[in-house]
Design a protein around this motif. Structure first.
Motif, PDB file in Angstrom:
ATOM      1  N   GLU A  42     -75.235  98.141 -85.683  1.00  0.00           N
ATOM      2  CA  GLU A  42     -75.682  97.085 -84.768  1.00  0.00           C
ATOM      3  C   GLU A  42     -74.603  96.820 -83.718  1.00  0.00           C
ATOM      4  OE1 GLU A  42     -76.790  92.362 -85.228  1.00  0.00           O
ATOM      5  OE2 GLU A  42     -77.093  93.694 -86.929  1.00  0.00           O
ATOM      6  N   GLN A  43     -75.044  96.497 -82.517  1.00  0.00           N
ATOM      7  CA  GLN A  43     -74.138  96.143 -81.430  1.00  0.00           C
ATOM      8  C   GLN A  43     -74.573  94.804 -80.854  1.00  0.00           C
ATOM      9  OE1 GLN A  43     -74.957  99.535 -78.890  1.00  0.00           O
ATOM     10  NE2 GLN A  43     -72.947 100.394 -79.335  1.00  0.00           N
ATOM     11  N   SER A  44     -73.588  93.994 -80.488  1.00  0.00           N
ATOM     12  CA  SER A  44     -73.887  92.730 -79.812  1.00  0.00           C
ATOM     13  C   SER A  44     -72.700  92.376 -78.931  1.00  0.00           C
ATOM     14  CB  SER A  44     -74.158  91.614 -80.831  1.00  0.00           C
ATOM     15  OG  SER A  44     -73.009  91.367 -81.606  1.00  0.00           O
ATOM     16  N   ALA A  45     -72.864  91.356 -78.130  1.00  0.00           N
ATOM     17  CA  ALA A  45     -71.777  90.922 -77.254  1.00  0.00           C
ATOM     18  C   ALA A  45     -71.865  89.414 -77.068  1.00  0.00           C
ATOM     19  CB  ALA A  45     -71.871  91.624 -75.902  1.00  0.00           C
ATOM     20  N   SER A  46     -70.706  88.799 -76.896  1.00  0.00           N
ATOM     21  CA  SER A  46     -70.693  87.367 -76.582  1.00  0.00           C
ATOM     22  C   SER A  46     -70.529  87.214 -75.069  1.00  0.00           C
ATOM     23  CB  SER A  46     -69.568  86.650 -77.328  1.00  0.00           C
ATOM     24  OG  SER A  46     -68.316  87.121 -76.910  1.00  0.00           O
ATOM     25  N   VAL A  47     -71.194  86.224 -74.524  1.00  0.00           N
ATOM     26  CA  VAL A  47     -71.193  86.003 -73.077  1.00  0.00           C
ATOM     27  C   VAL A  47     -70.648  84.610 -72.795  1.00  0.00           C
ATOM     28  CG1 VAL A  47     -72.643  85.844 -71.022  1.00  0.00           C
ATOM     29  CG2 VAL A  47     -73.168  87.538 -72.787  1.00  0.00           C
ATOM     30  N   GLU A  48     -69.802  84.544 -71.770  1.00  0.00           N
ATOM     31  CA  GLU A  48     -69.229  83.273 -71.354  1.00  0.00           C
ATOM     32  C   GLU A  48     -69.246  83.200 -69.831  1.00  0.00           C
ATOM     33  OE1 GLU A  48     -64.810  81.562 -71.600  1.00  0.00           O
ATOM     34  OE2 GLU A  48     -65.695  82.026 -73.563  1.00  0.00           O
ATOM     35  N   ASP A  49     -69.830  82.176 -69.295  1.00  0.00           N
ATOM     36  CA  ASP A  49     -69.931  81.989 -67.843  1.00  0.00           C
ATOM     37  C   ASP A  49     -70.550  83.202 -67.144  1.00  0.00           C
ATOM     38  OD1 ASP A  49     -68.729  79.439 -67.994  1.00  0.00           O
ATOM     39  OD2 ASP A  49     -66.722  80.328 -67.908  1.00  0.00           O
ATOM     40  N   GLY A  50     -71.578  83.765 -67.753  1.00  0.00           N
ATOM     41  CA  GLY A  50     -72.293  84.881 -67.153  1.00  0.00           C
ATOM     42  C   GLY A  50     -71.586  86.226 -67.223  1.00  0.00           C
ATOM     43  N   ASP A  51     -70.521  86.316 -68.027  1.00  0.00           N
ATOM     44  CA  ASP A  51     -69.759  87.563 -68.143  1.00  0.00           C
ATOM     45  C   ASP A  51     -69.576  87.910 -69.617  1.00  0.00           C
ATOM     46  OD1 ASP A  51     -68.302  89.747 -67.230  1.00  0.00           O
ATOM     47  OD2 ASP A  51     -66.401  88.650 -67.270  1.00  0.00           O
ATOM     48  N   VAL A  52     -69.641  89.195 -69.928  1.00  0.00           N
ATOM     49  CA  VAL A  52     -69.417  89.640 -71.302  1.00  0.00           C
ATOM     50  C   VAL A  52     -67.942  89.456 -71.635  1.00  0.00           C
ATOM     51  CG1 VAL A  52     -69.443  91.603 -72.880  1.00  0.00           C
ATOM     52  CG2 VAL A  52     -71.325  91.286 -71.269  1.00  0.00           C
ATOM     53  N   LYS A  53     -67.671  88.734 -72.700  1.00  0.00           N
ATOM     54  CA  LYS A  53     -66.291  88.447 -73.102  1.00  0.00           C
ATOM     55  C   LYS A  53     -65.845  89.281 -74.295  1.00  0.00           C
ATOM     56  CE  LYS A  53     -65.278  85.499 -70.027  1.00  0.00           C
ATOM     57  NZ  LYS A  53     -64.333  85.850 -68.984  1.00  0.00           N
ATOM     58  N   GLU A  54     -66.792  89.663 -75.161  1.00  0.00           N
ATOM     59  CA  GLU A  54     -66.414  90.370 -76.377  1.00  0.00           C
ATOM     60  C   GLU A  54     -67.562  91.261 -76.839  1.00  0.00           C
ATOM     61  OE1 GLU A  54     -64.061  88.668 -80.034  1.00  0.00           O
ATOM     62  OE2 GLU A  54     -66.169  88.120 -80.193  1.00  0.00           O
ATOM     63  N   PHE A  55     -67.235  92.492 -77.174  1.00  0.00           N
ATOM     64  CA  PHE A  55     -68.186  93.442 -77.723  1.00  0.00           C
ATOM     65  C   PHE A  55     -68.028  93.454 -79.235  1.00  0.00           C
ATOM     66  CE2 PHE A  55     -67.167  94.791 -73.457  1.00  0.00           C
ATOM     67  CZ  PHE A  55     -68.401  95.101 -72.921  1.00  0.00           C
ATOM     68  N   ARG A  56     -69.140  93.441 -79.951  1.00  0.00           N
ATOM     69  CA  ARG A  56     -69.101  93.394 -81.413  1.00  0.00           C
ATOM     70  C   ARG A  56     -69.931  94.536 -81.998  1.00  0.00           C
ATOM     71  NH1 ARG A  56     -70.615  87.019 -81.475  1.00  0.00           N
ATOM     72  NH2 ARG A  56     -68.597  86.257 -80.707  1.00  0.00           N
ATOM     73  N   VAL A  57     -69.434  95.105 -83.078  1.00  0.00           N
ATOM     74  CA  VAL A  57     -70.178  96.146 -83.790  1.00  0.00           C
ATOM     75  C   VAL A  57     -70.211  95.842 -85.276  1.00  0.00           C
ATOM     76  CG1 VAL A  57     -69.758  98.021 -82.156  1.00  0.00           C
ATOM     77  CG2 VAL A  57     -68.144  97.638 -84.012  1.00  0.00           C
ATOM     78  N   ASN A  58     -71.291  96.250 -85.877  1.00  0.00           N
ATOM     79  CA  ASN A  58     -71.450  96.240 -87.328  1.00  0.00           C
ATOM     80  C   ASN A  58     -71.594  97.710 -87.689  1.00  0.00           C
ATOM     81  OD1 ASN A  58     -72.650  96.383 -89.880  1.00  0.00           O
ATOM     82  ND2 ASN A  58     -73.694  94.427 -89.615  1.00  0.00           N
ATOM     83  N   VAL A  59     -70.611  98.269 -88.403  1.00  0.00           N
ATOM     84  CA  VAL A  59     -70.627  99.691 -88.708  1.00  0.00           C
ATOM     85  C   VAL A  59     -70.655  99.929 -90.212  1.00  0.00           C
ATOM     86  CG1 VAL A  59     -69.381 100.279 -86.595  1.00  0.00           C
ATOM     87  CG2 VAL A  59     -68.090  99.926 -88.694  1.00  0.00           C
ATOM     88  N   LYS A  60     -71.155 101.104 -90.566  1.00  0.00           N
ATOM     89  CA  LYS A  60     -71.118 101.567 -91.959  1.00  0.00           C
ATOM     90  C   LYS A  60     -70.148 102.743 -91.998  1.00  0.00           C
ATOM     91  CE  LYS A  60     -75.639  99.919 -93.232  1.00  0.00           C
ATOM     92  NZ  LYS A  60     -76.904 100.228 -93.876  1.00  0.00           N
ATOM     93  N   ILE A  61     -69.139 102.622 -92.828  1.00  0.00           N
ATOM     94  CA  ILE A  61     -68.120 103.662 -92.953  1.00  0.00           C
ATOM     95  C   ILE A  61     -68.314 104.364 -94.282  1.00  0.00           C
ATOM     96  CG2 ILE A  61     -65.639 104.066 -93.187  1.00  0.00           C
ATOM     97  CD1 ILE A  61     -65.210 101.751 -91.225  1.00  0.00           C
ATOM     98  N   THR A  62     -68.418 105.684 -94.211  1.00  0.00           N
ATOM     99  CA  THR A  62     -68.613 106.508 -95.400  1.00  0.00           C
ATOM    100  C   THR A  62     -67.321 107.212 -95.750  1.00  0.00           C
ATOM    101  OG1 THR A  62     -70.921 106.881 -94.759  1.00  0.00           O
ATOM    102  CG2 THR A  62     -69.982 108.379 -96.406  1.00  0.00           C
ATOM    103  N   PHE A  63     -66.953 107.153 -97.025  1.00  0.00           N
ATOM    104  CA  PHE A  63     -65.739 107.821 -97.466  1.00  0.00           C
ATOM    105  C   PHE A  63     -65.956 108.470 -98.835  1.00  0.00           C
ATOM    106  CE2 PHE A  63     -65.560 103.448 -98.809  1.00  0.00           C
ATOM    107  CZ  PHE A  63     -65.034 103.454-100.098  1.00  0.00           C
ATOM    108  N   GLU A  64     -65.139 109.472 -99.107  1.00  0.00           N
ATOM    109  CA  GLU A  64     -65.253 110.211-100.365  1.00  0.00           C
ATOM    110  C   GLU A  64     -64.349 109.589-101.414  1.00  0.00           C
ATOM    111  OE1 GLU A  64     -64.641 114.693-102.186  1.00  0.00           O
ATOM    112  OE2 GLU A  64     -64.308 114.346-100.056  1.00  0.00           O
ATOM    113  N   ILE A  65     -64.908 109.461-102.610  1.00  0.00           N
ATOM    114  CA  ILE A  65     -64.131 108.981-103.759  1.00  0.00           C
ATOM    115  C   ILE A  65     -63.657 110.209-104.521  1.00  0.00           C
ATOM    116  CG2 ILE A  65     -64.203 107.696-105.924  1.00  0.00           C
ATOM    117  CD1 ILE A  65     -66.383 105.972-104.659  1.00  0.00           C
ATOM    118  N   LYS A  66     -62.355 110.297-104.734  1.00  0.00           N
ATOM    119  CA  LYS A  66     -61.800 111.460-105.462  1.00  0.00           C
ATOM    120  C   LYS A  66     -61.406 111.087-106.850  1.00  0.00           C
ATOM    121  CE  LYS A  66     -60.551 114.135-101.580  1.00  0.00           C
ATOM    122  NZ  LYS A  66     -59.838 115.238-101.131  1.00  0.00           N
TER     123      LYS A  66
END
Length: 66
Positions: A42-66
């Motif tokens: 998922e991607q989103s952004a916060s807006v302040e005074d009509g301008d994008v101030k911060e980009f946000r991501v929700n990511v899934k990270i896959t890793f190997e268990i050894k």
């Protein structure tokens, strides 16, 4: 056979969604080893005074268990 695990991570950046994704992987790699992939859920952004101030991501990270 590899055993993989998925964690969900939230991250933000003032530059871009790509930078936020890189930050999520970088921070996760400090405590999680063998990261194989990242999926931007998922991607989103916060807006302040009509301008994008911060980009946000929700990511899934896959890793190997050894």
């Amino acid at each position: 056979m590899a055993i993989l695990k998925v964690i969900e991570v939230l991250a933000n950046s003032e530059k871009s969604w790509e930078d936020a994704t890189r930050k999520a992987v970088s921070q996760a790699s400090k405590s999680v080893k063998n990261i194989r992939s990242v999926y931007v859920n998922e991607q989103s952004a916060s807006v302040e005074d009509g301008d994008v101030k911060e980009f946000r991501v929700n990511v899934k990270i896959t890793f190997e268990i050894k």
